[in-house]
Design a protein around this motif. Structure first.
Motif, short mmCIF file in Angstrom:
data_model
loop_
_atom_site.label_atom_id
_atom_site.label_comp_id
_atom_site.label_asym_id
_atom_site.label_seq_id
_atom_site.Cartn_x
_atom_site.Cartn_y
_atom_site.Cartn_z
N VAL A 53 10.69 -6.54 -7.17
CA VAL A 53 10.66 -6.64 -5.54
C VAL A 53 10.53 -5.51 -4.87
CG1 VAL A 53 12.64 -5.35 -4.25
CG2 VAL A 53 14.17 -6.87 -6.53
N PHE A 54 10.15 -6.19 -4.12
CA PHE A 54 9.02 -5.02 -3.28
C PHE A 54 9.85 -4.43 -1.96
CE2 PHE A 54 5.51 -7.35 -5.72
CZ PHE A 54 4.25 -6.26 -5.75
N GLU A 55 9.46 -3.85 -1.47
CA GLU A 55 10.47 -3.16 -0.89
C GLU A 55 9.58 -2.29 0.01
OE1 GLU A 55 12.98 -0.16 -1.80
OE2 GLU A 55 13.88 -1.03 -3.00
N LEU A 56 8.76 -3.29 1.48
CA LEU A 56 8.60 -3.09 2.91
C LEU A 56 9.67 -1.76 3.82
CD1 LEU A 56 6.74 -5.91 3.35
CD2 LEU A 56 5.62 -3.88 1.74
N SER A 57 9.33 -0.56 3.98
CA SER A 57 9.91 0.36 4.92
C SER A 57 9.12 -0.14 6.71
CB SER A 57 9.75 1.60 4.72
OG SER A 57 8.27 2.50 4.77
N GLU A 58 9.40 0.64 7.13
CA GLU A 58 9.30 -0.22 8.87
C GLU A 58 7.88 0.01 8.80
OE1 GLU A 58 10.39 1.41 13.65
OE2 GLU A 58 11.04 2.85 11.49
N GLY A 59 7.33 -1.04 9.93
CA GLY A 59 5.58 -0.75 9.71
C GLY A 59 4.51 -1.50 8.38
N GLY A 60 5.94 -1.96 7.74
CA GLY A 60 5.25 -2.09 6.03
C GLY A 60 4.34 -2.74 5.95
N PHE A 61 4.02 -3.67 4.80
CA PHE A 61 2.67 -4.10 5.11
C PHE A 61 1.97 -4.24 3.27
CE2 PHE A 61 -0.91 -2.50 7.35
CZ PHE A 61 -1.52 -2.39 6.91
N THR A 62 2.46 -5.65 2.82
CA THR A 62 1.02 -6.28 1.51
C THR A 62 0.21 -6.20 2.37
OG1 THR A 62 1.42 -8.47 1.33
CG2 THR A 62 3.16 -7.09 0.91
#
Length: 127
Positions: A53-62
């Motif tokens: 599971v990936f969690e990207l907070s506000e403004g996040g990206f892979t």
């Protein structure tokens, strides 16, 4: 983790909760505001595959990247963009995607809430 014994074979299984899995924070030039949680691997009995599971907070990206394995994704929370081969797709809770091998792709959080998604890859893809 529980081990069940059945005749001469040992079956491994797991029953847990995502809150009990320690996340690995990832922040560098290519990845921003990301946390990875590895849930199920061959150690828990799923031969050849890994569920994260990936969690990207506000403004996040892979990272915008390619690799020689496919992956399957299911969006649990939030909203964002999945970029695949030059096209942006809006994603939100309930969206799912199959990203084929060697496809250029990237996940981006475009909302204020955390974008959380399941990502299943072959074992060699969990790097």
């Amino acid at each position: 983790m529980f081990k069940l014994k059945y005749f001469k074979e040992v079956f491994v299984m797991i029953v847990s909760h995502i809150d009990d899995v320690k996340g690995i924070e990832i922040n560098n030039d290519l990845v921003k505001n990301a946390v990875k949680k590895v849930l199920i691997t061959p150690k828990e009995g799923w031969e050849g595959y890994v569920m994260r599971v990936f969690e990207l907070s506000e403004g996040g990206f892979t990272p915008r990247h390619t690799h020689p394995w496919p992956h399957i994704n299911y969006i649990l929370e939030g909203e964002g963009i999945l970029h695949v081969e030059g096209k942006d797709y809006e994603i939100k809770k309930g969206s799912f995607a199959y990203v084929p091998s060697n496809a250029l792709h990237q996940f981006m959080n475009k909302g204020k809430e955390t974008l959380k998604f399941i990502c299943i890859v072959p074992e060699e893809g969990d790097i």
